[in-house]
Each structure stands twice: as C-alpha cells, then as structure tokens.
Write an enzyme that holds these catalytic residues in place. Sequence first.
Site, PDB file in Angstrom:
ATOM      1  CG  PHE A 110      11.719 -12.313 -24.070  1.00 36.95           C
ATOM      2  CD1 PHE A 110      10.431 -11.816 -24.213  1.00 36.95           C
ATOM      3  CD2 PHE A 110      12.576 -12.238 -25.161  1.00 36.95           C
ATOM      4  CE1 PHE A 110      10.009 -11.263 -25.408  1.00 36.95           C
ATOM      5  CE2 PHE A 110      12.161 -11.689 -26.358  1.00 36.95           C
ATOM      6  CZ  PHE A 110      10.867 -11.192 -26.482  1.00 36.95           C
ATOM      7  CG  ASP A 200      17.010 -18.940 -23.423  1.00 32.53           C
ATOM      8  OD1 ASP A 200      16.255 -18.314 -24.199  1.00 32.53           O
ATOM      9  OD2 ASP A 200      16.885 -20.163 -23.188  1.00 32.53           O
ATOM     10  CB  VAL A 201      17.230 -13.976 -19.073  1.00 28.28           C
ATOM     11  CG1 VAL A 201      16.186 -14.858 -18.369  1.00 28.28           C
ATOM     12  CG2 VAL A 201      17.778 -12.932 -18.113  1.00 28.28           C
ATOM     13  CG  HIS A 222      20.589 -28.172 -28.114  1.00 32.40           C
ATOM     14  ND1 HIS A 222      21.007 -28.727 -26.920  1.00 32.40           N
ATOM     15  CD2 HIS A 222      19.340 -27.669 -27.873  1.00 32.40           C
ATOM     16  CE1 HIS A 222      20.064 -28.565 -26.011  1.00 32.40           C
ATOM     17  NE2 HIS A 222      19.054 -27.933 -26.556  1.00 32.40           N
ATOM     18  CD  GLU A 292      15.641 -26.304 -28.781  1.00 32.78           C
ATOM     19  OE1 GLU A 292      16.282 -25.444 -28.138  1.00 32.78           O
ATOM     20  OE2 GLU A 292      15.526 -27.500 -28.419  1.00 32.78           O
TER      21      GLU A 292
END
Length: 374
Positions: A110, A200-201, A222, A292
């Site tokens: 996205f 994620d971009v 994470h 998240e």
Amino acid sequence: MPHHRNLVFMTFVVFGMALSGLIYISTNQNSCKQQMPEQVFRRSEEKLENFGLRSSPGFLYNQPSTLVGRTDVVSITPWLSPIIWEGTFDLTLIDSIYKQHNVTVATTVFALGKYTRFLKVFLESAEEHYFVGFRVHYYLFTDQPEEVPEVKMGENHHLTVRTVPSLDRWQDISMGRMEILEKLIKNELANKADYIFCLDVDAKFYGRWGVESLGRLVSVIHPWFFDYPRNKFQYERRPESQAFIPAGEGDYYYTAAAFGGSLADVHHLTKTCWEKLKIDAANSIEAIWHEESHLNKYFLYNKPSKLLSPEYLWRDINAGVGIVKIIRFSHVAKNNAEVSSKRVAAVASIQLTCCVLKCQPKDIENLKSFHKSK
C-alpha cells in the site's frame, strides 16, 4: 366435465413443477455463490497438503548436522514452529525443493499519499532480492497511480496497480488495508497464487528473501521487541478492545509491517482482524497500535506455523546487533512528520519513544493524550 377437471389438474401439476424448478435453481445458485470461495480454498489447501519435501536424485548439498549450528539464537518455538535465521537453512536445497512445485507468491503493498516516494526503492530492491527465480505477482494499492515508477520486472514477476481512495487517519488505513486484503484473496487470488505476503512500502530489501519464508501462517518478530520480556510488549491491555491480551499472556511481539502464509490462512486472519477493528470502531475505541494490536491477538491464539526472525524486518533506529548476521529487509530512515499526517507522525513518534524508554501501557496512553492536546 371430467376432461375439464383433468386439464385443470394437469395445469397445476405443470405449474408446480416449473415453480419447484425455479426455486431449486435459485437455491442452487445461492449455494454455489456461498460455497465457491470455500471450494476454491479447499483446492488450494489440497495442493499444500500434497506438497512434498522431495529432493532430486543426484542433487548434492552440504551434509546437515545434529551437533553443529546456531547456538546464539533460538530456532524453534515451544509449539515446534521454526524461527528462520541465517544459518538455519540450506538455500540451495530449499530452492530446489520449491522449484518442483512452481509456486506463485502474491505480494501486496500500500502506497498512499507521500508514501509513493518509497515505491522505486521498494520495487527495485525487491526485484534484486525477493523470491528471485520464482513466480511473484505484486498488487500495489495507491491513491496516486500516476506516481507509480517504471521498474523493470524480472522473469515471471508481474505488477498490478489498483487505485484506492485517499485515507489520512491511521485507524482508517488499518481497517481499510485488512478489508482490501480480505476481499482480494476471496475474490481474485484463489486460482492465481499459492501464498501471499503483505509488506510495508517504506522499506528496502538488502538480502535474500526467498522460499525459506513460506508456510501456512507466517509472522515476523518485531525488531524493536525481539529481546524484551513479555511484560514489556506493547499489547492492548484494555478489556474493552477486541485486541485485549491479559497480563501474563503472550509469546512474541509481531510486526504488522510484514506477514503472510497460505491464501486460506491469511484470508481468515485478515477477515478476523477486519471484523475486530469494526467492532472497536463501533464502540469508539482504538487498539493501542491499531491493526498491529489485533494481529498480535490473532497470532497469540492462532499460532504461526513459521516465524521469521528480525532479519526479515530490521529497525531504522540503530545499528545491527551481533545475532543479526544479515539484514534482509528494513524500514528506511524517514521524516515521519514530512511523509505522514500529523496524527500518523505522532503515533510513530510515540512508538519510537516507547521502544527506547520501554514504556508501560499507561505511559503510552499519557503520551497519546499529550499529542492530542497539542
């Protein structure tokens, strides 16, 4: 007269048969519509069930050892799912196994608003390191399709661009992403892919990300919390939220910046998280870290079948540590205030502050209140 009664009777019989036929057809069509996604997922599941770890005769690779290997990290969970680190797999062997199955990996990204500036680096680095030699189909969702750069795709790699409405609020982006992913898998991907990753971009690939990452339900530990005790995890601790995790519970803290798995498993994940996000929204509550938080709740009670170490999403706040032998994928350094809305930038600032200071949940809420008052 008897002839007339017989004619009337036959007319009713024919009409009844026709009406029954229409009802049957209508019911059958509705049944097919309801069952079609399940049947398609079942076919996908059957393919995975028949997936054999077969090696070709004469294929040579390094002998595995029961005594020599990584001793500085844990490579298996208490529920016997592998944790993937450098040095825990033979890339030559695992590539040869997956090549036999001609797998396709759908990958969603996205890029809304100013985040389109990260697309060129993301796509170019992905084409250098991401599932090289395997079939990949990127699905890019953006509100500015004209800003998508021209990037040459490798063999059997394809890019599809989809236009979505602009979203500014963090919680709208979270809910919108889960909804879009759920519908994409359900309506389009069943016959086009075997696995899916959601990334994620604002990140860049620096090393191999390959088939060693594939599994039914795949999480990424994470990078900010991989060495924290569970009482320091930033779980949602308010019982009013659907993302609530009680104190004393928890395995690992997972990032929402990268997750994946089989179509059926990720469809169930996104559908569940989307439904929970909607319930929270209806009750005017936002989980502490939005999607998240819901993702961590899901993974706690639906254990991942494979976990990727922080190599697969490193942090942009400090240098590497000794146990991370290779950085495969990492968020790029950026000015959150410049690329995000004030709300999103504030949230990013809070998360970074809390990571460094190891905040408790009540401290996070105080920081959020402070930012809202500014």
